[in-house]
Design an enzyme around this catalytic site. Structure first.
Site, PDB file in Angstrom:
ATOM      1  N   SER A  57      29.810  26.698  33.721  1.00  0.00           N
ATOM      2  CA  SER A  57      30.510  28.208  33.237  1.00  0.00           C
ATOM      3  C   SER A  57      31.913  28.007  34.399  1.00  0.00           C
ATOM      4  O   SER A  57      32.797  28.019  33.609  1.00  0.00           O
ATOM      5  CB  SER A  57      29.864  29.802  33.327  1.00  0.00           C
ATOM      6  OG  SER A  57      29.878  30.160  32.420  1.00  0.00           O
ATOM      7  N   LYS A  60      34.368  26.394  31.812  1.00  0.00           N
ATOM      8  CA  LYS A  60      35.422  27.269  31.370  1.00  0.00           C
ATOM      9  C   LYS A  60      36.776  27.082  31.988  1.00  0.00           C
ATOM     10  O   LYS A  60      38.075  27.813  31.216  1.00  0.00           O
ATOM     11  CB  LYS A  60      35.556  29.039  31.456  1.00  0.00           C
ATOM     12  CG  LYS A  60      34.388  29.514  30.642  1.00  0.00           C
ATOM     13  CD  LYS A  60      33.555  31.175  30.517  1.00  0.00           C
ATOM     14  CE  LYS A  60      32.650  31.254  29.832  1.00  0.00           C
ATOM     15  NZ  LYS A  60      31.051  30.477  30.534  1.00  0.00           N
ATOM     16  N   SER A 117      32.615  35.872  32.492  1.00  0.00           N
ATOM     17  CA  SER A 117      32.435  34.554  31.812  1.00  0.00           C
ATOM     18  C   SER A 117      31.452  34.619  30.655  1.00  0.00           C
ATOM     19  O   SER A 117      29.975  33.872  30.066  1.00  0.00           O
ATOM     20  CB  SER A 117      31.366  34.413  32.811  1.00  0.00           C
ATOM     21  OG  SER A 117      30.873  32.647  32.716  1.00  0.00           O
TER      22      SER A 117
END
Length: 223
Positions: A57, A60, A117
């Site tokens: 993640s 991101k 997330s």
């Protein structure tokens, strides 16, 4: 960073990258890491910094950077709508479980992907900005190449694992420093302790934020 010493700031940045890179099931086995002084760009310590690894993640962060570049170019604003599509809503958790057709502002969507997330919202952002997820991913990769992330390749905007998705600790350090230097006005997105939607509260997945003095970002990721 806050008003503390540069060296402390660099260690906090490095610590965040280290936590995000720890993909092993055993806490004693850390993944690649790099500690960088944000002001001088001095590398304080590193291990396997050029080894290809799962971005998870932390992807991101690249999504957020691509969004900030689009805002700077005048293509969108923080008030622009982000619409949940059927494709985006089908993404696996972590997610918000929004229904297709639901809308939010880009400002809210950024907070959701950086705190919760949420994989579904990440795809919705991509589609709302570039028209399709693949078009946005192409833009992510172009931006990564432009800022010198020479050993990274993204196949989606949320970090879900797949063939051909990789990065390195060195490249993540480049991204983190670039975000802080190029877009200081958006630093608050990375230090949110959480957000609320209606009656439900969502704490930040980054357990350092609000709990460790001086920690101000950026992102965690796990596989």
């Amino acid at each position: 960073m806050n008003g503390r010493t540069t060296r402390l700031g660099a260690r906090l940045l490095g610590s965040a990258l280290l936590l995000a890179g720890t993909l092993s099931a055993t806490a004693t086995m850390a993944g690649p890491r790099m500690l960088v002084d944000v002001n001088t760009l001095q590398v304080i310590e590193h291990e396997d910094a050029f080894q290809r690894w799962y971005p998870a993640s932390l992807t991101k962060l690249m999504t957020a950077y691509t969004v900030f570049r689009a805002i700077k170019a005048g293509e969108i604003t923080l008030d622009s709508p982000v619409t949940m599509s059927k494709h985006a809503a089908a993404e696996p958790p972590s997610k918000m479980y929004f229904k297709p057709g639901q809308k939010m502002t880009l400002d809210s969507a950024l907070k959701i992907i950086l705190v919760k997330s949420a994989n579904d919202v990440s795809v919705a952002i991509a589609e709302s900005i570039s028209g399709s997820e693949p078009a946005f991913v192409d833009r992510m990769n172009a931006e990564a190449k432009r800022i010198g992330m020479s050993s990274s390749r993204f196949i989606n905007p949320n970090g879900l694992p797949g063939k051909g998705q990789y990065t390195t600790a060195r490249d993540l350090a480049v991204l983190a420093v670039t975000l802080k230097r190029e877009f200081p006005q958006y630093a608050s997105y990375f230090s949110l302790e959480g957000f609320t939607t209606g009656k439900k509260q969502y704490p930040n997945f980054n357990m350092l934020i609000g709990r460790f003095d001086g920690a101000d970002g950026m992102k965690t990721g796990f596989i």
